[in-house]
Design an enzyme around this catalytic site. Sequence first.
Site, mmCIF file in Angstrom:
data_model
loop_
_atom_site.group_PDB
_atom_site.id
_atom_site.type_symbol
_atom_site.label_atom_id
_atom_site.label_comp_id
_atom_site.label_asym_id
_atom_site.label_seq_id
_atom_site.Cartn_x
_atom_site.Cartn_y
_atom_site.Cartn_z
ATOM 1 N N HIS A 343 0.818 -1.337 -0.100
ATOM 2 C CA HIS A 343 -0.106 0.074 -0.056
ATOM 3 C C HIS A 343 0.889 1.118 -0.016
ATOM 4 C CE1 HIS A 343 -3.887 -1.958 0.832
ATOM 5 N NE2 HIS A 343 -3.195 -2.555 1.588
ATOM 6 N N LYS A 521 -8.853 13.332 4.603
ATOM 7 C CA LYS A 521 -8.048 12.172 4.636
ATOM 8 C C LYS A 521 -7.044 12.443 5.856
ATOM 9 C CE LYS A 521 -7.123 13.433 0.330
ATOM 10 N NZ LYS A 521 -7.191 12.308 -0.525
ATOM 11 N N ARG A 522 -6.220 11.497 6.152
ATOM 12 C CA ARG A 522 -5.185 11.841 6.995
ATOM 13 C C ARG A 522 -4.190 12.983 6.658
ATOM 14 N NH1 ARG A 522 -4.523 7.910 11.352
ATOM 15 N NH2 ARG A 522 -2.695 9.246 11.881
ATOM 16 N N LYS A 527 0.012 14.698 1.110
ATOM 17 C CA LYS A 527 -1.332 14.589 0.690
ATOM 18 C C LYS A 527 -1.619 16.166 0.396
ATOM 19 C CE LYS A 527 -2.828 10.764 3.066
ATOM 20 N NZ LYS A 527 -3.655 9.807 2.153
ATOM 21 N N THR A 629 -8.986 6.133 -1.839
ATOM 22 C CA THR A 629 -10.439 5.474 -2.245
ATOM 23 C C THR A 629 -11.357 6.664 -1.920
ATOM 24 O OG1 THR A 629 -9.991 4.760 0.143
ATOM 25 C CG2 THR A 629 -9.913 3.034 -1.510
ATOM 26 N N LYS A 633 -15.166 7.645 -3.716
ATOM 27 C CA LYS A 633 -16.350 7.763 -2.988
ATOM 28 C C LYS A 633 -16.907 9.053 -3.423
ATOM 29 C CE LYS A 633 -14.226 5.200 0.782
ATOM 30 N NZ LYS A 633 -13.592 5.394 2.007
HETATM 31 C C1 26Q Z 1 3.513 0.760 10.184
HETATM 32 C C2 26Q Z 1 4.344 0.588 11.279
HETATM 33 C C3 26Q Z 1 4.345 0.873 12.162
HETATM 34 C C4 26Q Z 1 3.069 1.403 12.861
HETATM 35 C C5 26Q Z 1 2.168 1.602 11.900
HETATM 36 C C6 26Q Z 1 2.496 1.455 10.449
HETATM 37 C C7 26Q Z 1 1.395 1.603 9.233
HETATM 38 C C8 26Q Z 1 0.007 1.635 9.838
HETATM 39 C C9 26Q Z 1 -0.954 2.127 8.783
HETATM 40 C C10 26Q Z 1 1.647 1.828 8.032
HETATM 41 C C11 26Q Z 1 0.745 2.063 7.414
HETATM 42 C C12 26Q Z 1 -0.556 2.445 7.569
HETATM 43 C C13 26Q Z 1 -1.601 2.649 6.533
HETATM 44 C C14 26Q Z 1 -1.532 2.863 5.372
HETATM 45 C C15 26Q Z 1 -2.502 3.266 4.436
HETATM 46 O O1 26Q Z 1 -3.432 3.545 4.688
HETATM 47 N N1 26Q Z 1 -2.106 3.180 3.097
HETATM 48 C C16 26Q Z 1 -3.421 3.911 2.111
HETATM 49 O O2 26Q Z 1 -3.944 2.502 1.593
HETATM 50 C C17 26Q Z 1 -5.057 2.682 0.916
HETATM 51 C C18 26Q Z 1 -5.776 1.413 0.598
HETATM 52 O O3 26Q Z 1 -4.959 1.008 -0.429
HETATM 53 C C19 26Q Z 1 -4.509 3.735 -0.525
HETATM 54 O O4 26Q Z 1 -5.810 3.853 -0.991
HETATM 55 C C20 26Q Z 1 -3.919 4.838 -0.171
HETATM 56 O O5 26Q Z 1 -3.200 5.463 -1.085
HETATM 57 C C21 26Q Z 1 -2.616 4.470 1.059
HETATM 58 O O6 26Q Z 1 -1.970 5.750 1.440
#
Ligand code: 26Q
Length: 792
Positions: A343, A521-522, A527, A629, A633
């Site tokens: 991702h 979004k976050r 972004k 995503t 929407k």
């Molecule tokens: C990793 C290590 C330690 C702590 C947390 C994490 C961690 C947590 C959440 C790393 C990544 C995430 C989340 C990533 C994420 O939401 N990515 C998004 O995924 C969506 C679904 O595929 C995409 O549409 C987005 O583009 C992408 O940013």
Amino acid sequence: MKSEILRHLSYSLGKDAPHASTYDWRMALSLTLRDRIVDPWFESTRATYQSGVKRVYYLSMEFLIGRMIEDMAANLGLTKVVQEALAELGQDAAIIFHDEPDAALGNGGLGRLAACFMDSLATLGIPAYGYGIRYEHGLFEQSFLEGRQIEKAETWLSQRFAWEFERPEVRYRIAFGGYVDHHDGKAEWHPSDIVVAQAFDTPVVGWQGKWGNTLRLWSAQPENEFDLESFNRGDYLAASRSEALARTISRVLYPDDTTDAGKELRLKQEYFFTAASIQDLLRRFLTDHDDIHELPNAVAIQLNDTHPAIAGPELVRILADDHGLPLDEAITLARRCLGYTNHTLLPEALESWHEGLLGRVLPRHLEIIRVIDDLQQQQYPGCPRILQHGEVRMGELAFIMAHKVNGVSALHTELVKDTVFADLHRIHPSRIVNQTNGITPRRWLHTCNPNLSDLITREIGDGWVANLEQLKLLKERSGDRAFLNDFQAAKRQNKERLANWIADKCGVHVDPDAMFDVQIKRIHEYKRQFMNILETIALWNEMRDNPNKDWTPRVKIFGGKAARGYDVAKQIVRLINDVAKIINADPTTSDLLKVVFPPNYNVTMAEGLIPAADLSEQISTAGKEASGTGNMKFALNGALTIGTLDGANVEIREHVGSDNFFLFGLTASEVMERRTQHGYARAAIAASPRLERVLGQIFDGRFSPEETGRYHALIGTLYDHDYFLVTCDFDSYFDAQRRADEAYRNTDGWTAMALRNTASMGWFSSDRTTKGYARDIWQAESAEPTVLGKTA
Ligand code: 26Q
């Protein structure tokens, strides 16, 4: 329905109707709806056993579900019945629905994708289990204090979660630490600590309630409740120490998607839920199989990012150490079961663990990882190593242990091939495949936008809910005056509703005729909420310079959380709030421009904002947003997109047509090229008096008069380390915004474009996405009789 609600009120809640609170009514309603799911759920389990069809296991650290009542009622076809029953019981349905807290067991897109997939898998009748963690505290609650973000622990479980079934009998011991013995060619792990994983099951029912799958979340518990001996000695703290330690593992969701990686607790969370899930699926497999070699024919395990990547070594450990397979054979067999979804390309978000830490927490797994790494090296000399410079690289591990690796949009998948996994891709050229993300049309159109949804159903019937490509039929209505008016009226109603909510929540009055421009979004540098607020200031400046020009009135809406430790993101949050305060108080522009940033953005807030949006902000630095995503929407609900050629924007633009998309900015390859040029940011600023003026204002404290130096560092970074090219894309972004202004002034033209957007978005259903996974990665099919054979 009425009598069932009353029965639950009395016998499950112990409340007499005259004394029941909103909470009691909500619980009674939820339990009533849950009852209705149970039979299709049991039947699905039976059908799965009988059909002998492959089971899909979706392993994800996050499931960002949101509320359940309205979605469940809609999927069961009971929306009307519920509303009438509540009304006859003297209850206001809206109040009861709004009392439900979000299940926020995720950070953002990745977690929400997992929730959409659960809905689609159930709708398609594919036997699937979601596996994750039952966090006691979901994503933190955000509030603003003088514009600054404040985080507070979220407490969804302080109330009972009505939808789950506790499974006290489904418990697994999860081992940590200790050492490994080798004798007679056999390895024996002697762990130092045991934590118990206990299951909680939430049924997930698909559209029309035909099929139900299970979301199984693990809760961490101590092996021995507490130490009675210490307690009897009077040492009460020691008595509960080990209990507290064990429970810590499922206590809280990591609220970080970039920084803070490498924490021991995070590693333990990852292993905890992965190991429990693997034990559980193997137990299920072994109840009706006796040859372990059959595993890949019965089981597909999908890893949602690298977070559960320890599944590879864990499966190998069990196959080799418990089932006696030779290690190389165990590796091959495990690989045939596993798929890995990537991702992100952001280097700081790629997981790795210090070898020392991993070896301490999971000594046997570190040995196995070395074997995997060495074997790969023997077979493919020069292959990138899993172990590099004392780090275990989880991306490489997941890639090597999976038979398929997928990206989440066409562009992202190509970048995965060309950048992060270029060398591995050369060695395994058919391993990487694309599965462009999708969204569930049930939650993200049918339920969240009843005005539009009812209109569509009136025109083309309700087949679109399960077959979103049918929205194409709306294209034929694009010349139908009356229909266009109704389409516009639906949006207008949604905007009025949102305007009231904003007045209530933020104390800001906004005009429903203004363009509603939304970025939710976050909060992240890539972004570029920062670029959006800079453009807002530039627009404000020009409105003030020229107040009598015929401006297109705008409402700029922001929503999103900044990770707790992400300082720049928190500065951006504060800047948006500071700018909002100044602009909203300016009488010269009060009819032209408003900025609102309602706190605590979550799934429920998105469900209110998206149906009311005119313009969708998808403005990431090209090459950085894997898919997005939210972009889907918005477009599905008839907002037009202003965006870069990034992630799934590219494919959305192809589907809706380039004249329906306000495109701007550098492309991914231009971004890479620009970064090599010395002093690109200063050059871009020097070439844009408009931008220079805005930066000067912020620097001088125009928006922080009580502390003029507040944004010195933030602005300074833009001049010298503008890694995300805010400065380079600024002018092109500003121009695209003015094109949007122009288009919005032609109300009918805008409505026609919005309709075309909705009508063209059918492909972005997560039903299409999950069918793609089933066909290309899982070799799985539907087991639901009426869809059997029509899928995969
Ligand atoms: C990793 C290590 C330690 C702590 C947390 C994490 C961690 C947590 C959440 C790393 C990544 C995430 C989340 C990533 C994420 O939401 N990515 C998004 O995924 C969506 C679904 O595929 C995409 O549409 C987005 O583009 C992408 O940013």
